[in-house]
Design an enzyme around this catalytic site. Structure first.
Site, PDB file in Angstrom:
ATOM      1  N   ALA A  55       0.839  -1.188   0.000  1.00  0.00           N
ATOM      2  CA  ALA A  55       0.000   0.000   0.000  1.00  0.00           C
ATOM      3  C   ALA A  55       0.879   1.246   0.000  1.00  0.00           C
ATOM      4  O   ALA A  55       2.089   1.171   0.205  1.00  0.00           O
ATOM      5  CB  ALA A  55      -0.913  -0.001   1.226  1.00  0.00           C
ATOM      6  N   GLU A 104       3.229  -5.916   7.525  1.00  0.00           N
ATOM      7  CA  GLU A 104       2.558  -4.811   8.217  1.00  0.00           C
ATOM      8  C   GLU A 104       2.946  -4.674   9.685  1.00  0.00           C
ATOM      9  O   GLU A 104       2.942  -3.563  10.230  1.00  0.00           O
ATOM     10  CB  GLU A 104       1.031  -4.971   8.103  1.00  0.00           C
ATOM     11  CG  GLU A 104       0.464  -4.658   6.727  1.00  0.00           C
ATOM     12  CD  GLU A 104       0.462  -5.838   5.787  1.00  0.00           C
ATOM     13  OE1 GLU A 104      -0.174  -5.755   4.723  1.00  0.00           O
ATOM     14  OE2 GLU A 104       1.106  -6.863   6.116  1.00  0.00           O
ATOM     15  N   GLU A 115      -2.181  -9.485  -0.588  1.00  0.00           N
ATOM     16  CA  GLU A 115      -3.623  -9.619  -0.347  1.00  0.00           C
ATOM     17  C   GLU A 115      -4.407  -9.584  -1.659  1.00  0.00           C
ATOM     18  O   GLU A 115      -5.393 -10.302  -1.818  1.00  0.00           O
ATOM     19  CB  GLU A 115      -4.082  -8.513   0.598  1.00  0.00           C
ATOM     20  CG  GLU A 115      -3.529  -8.702   2.011  1.00  0.00           C
ATOM     21  CD  GLU A 115      -3.870  -7.550   2.936  1.00  0.00           C
ATOM     22  OE1 GLU A 115      -4.603  -7.772   3.910  1.00  0.00           O
ATOM     23  OE2 GLU A 115      -3.400  -6.420   2.687  1.00  0.00           O
TER      24      GLU A 115
END
Length: 258
Positions: free
Chosen positions: A69, A137, A117
């Site tokens: 991300a 993460e 993901e």
């Protein structure tokens, strides 16, 4: 499909196989809000476009499928916006999983965080020899927020999934294959994806679509809400602020458990 997009390119061949390419190679195809919005639009259109029979998802270039991300966007999240961001990502990736046409992730290079993901939301995964998977993460003081805590255990088992999530370790293509995270390792994952889809598309289209529906019919959706709630809570912690700051400043984080 006649629409044009800023971060995604589309190409459909004569067999009705559409290749969806996330096209931000200078950013290693990282998922920002614009990419997510365009992915949602693409897959909504794919659902109703009768000319499309199957889908390949890939990243532009050889360095990354999707390297994660956008950390700058994560850095700005608080509890409420973090929960909403997690739910949004979950909903978009659920849209991909709920597609009743076969979807294959052709993974070259890094598939980390949101990239892993995204690959897991596809029905099948073929990895290039240079592919690397990971959910890092925890190193940012966060957890996977786009469905990773739910899909990974289903693919490789809870113990292995917890090991990957809790350590944030990255695994290469062959290990991912051994664990069952990917279906195949190939020197040309796009070509291998097309070959697999050609074999699938020889079969009855209604049977294929309903087989996908049957396999993915389950009652585990409450786990996604827990993931989103925890992700949102972590966005307001000192640790997540430190983790994202350290990443952007290219230094090791100093977590305090607060």
């Amino acid at each position: 499909m006649s629409k044009s997009f800023s971060t995604i390119t589309l190409e459909t061949d004569d067999k009705g196989i559409t290749t969806v390419t996330i096209n931000r190679p200078k950013k290693l195809n990282a998922l920002n809000d614009e990419v997510l919005n365009e992915l949602a639009d693409v897959f909504k259109d794919i659902q109703i476009d009768e000319a499309i029979n199957a889908i390949i998802v890939k990243g532009a270039g050889d360095k990354a499928f999707v390297a994660g991300a956008d950390i700058k966007e994560l850095r700005e999240l608080d509890n409420r916006s973090g929960r909403m961001a997690s739910q949004k990502g979950q909903q978009i990736f659920q849209l991909i999983e709920d597609t009743r046409k076969p979807v294959i992730a052709a993974v070259n290079g890094y598939a980390l965080g949101g990239g892993a993901e995204l690959a897991m939301a596809c029905h099948l995964r073929i990895a290039g020899e240079n592919a690397v998977f990971g959910l890092p993460e925890v190193g940012l003081g966060l957890i996977p927020g786009y469905g990773g805590t739910q899909r990974l255990p289903g693919l490789i088992g809870k113990a292995r999934a917890l090991e990957m999530i809790l350590t944030g370790k990255q695994i290469k293509a062959e290990e991912a294959h051994q664990l069952g995270l990917v279906n195949e390792v190939s020197s040309d994952p796009v070509k291998a994806s097309k070959e697999l889809l050609h074999n699938i598309l020889k079969n009855g289209p209604l049977a294929v679509r309903n087989a996908i529906k049957a396999v993915y019919h389950s009652d585990h959706r409450s786990g996604y809400q827990v993931e989103a709630d925890v992700f949102g809570e972590l966005c307001e912690t000192e640790d997540s602020m430190e983790g994202t700051s350290a990443f952007l400043e290219k230094r090791k984080p100093e977590f305090k458990g607060k």
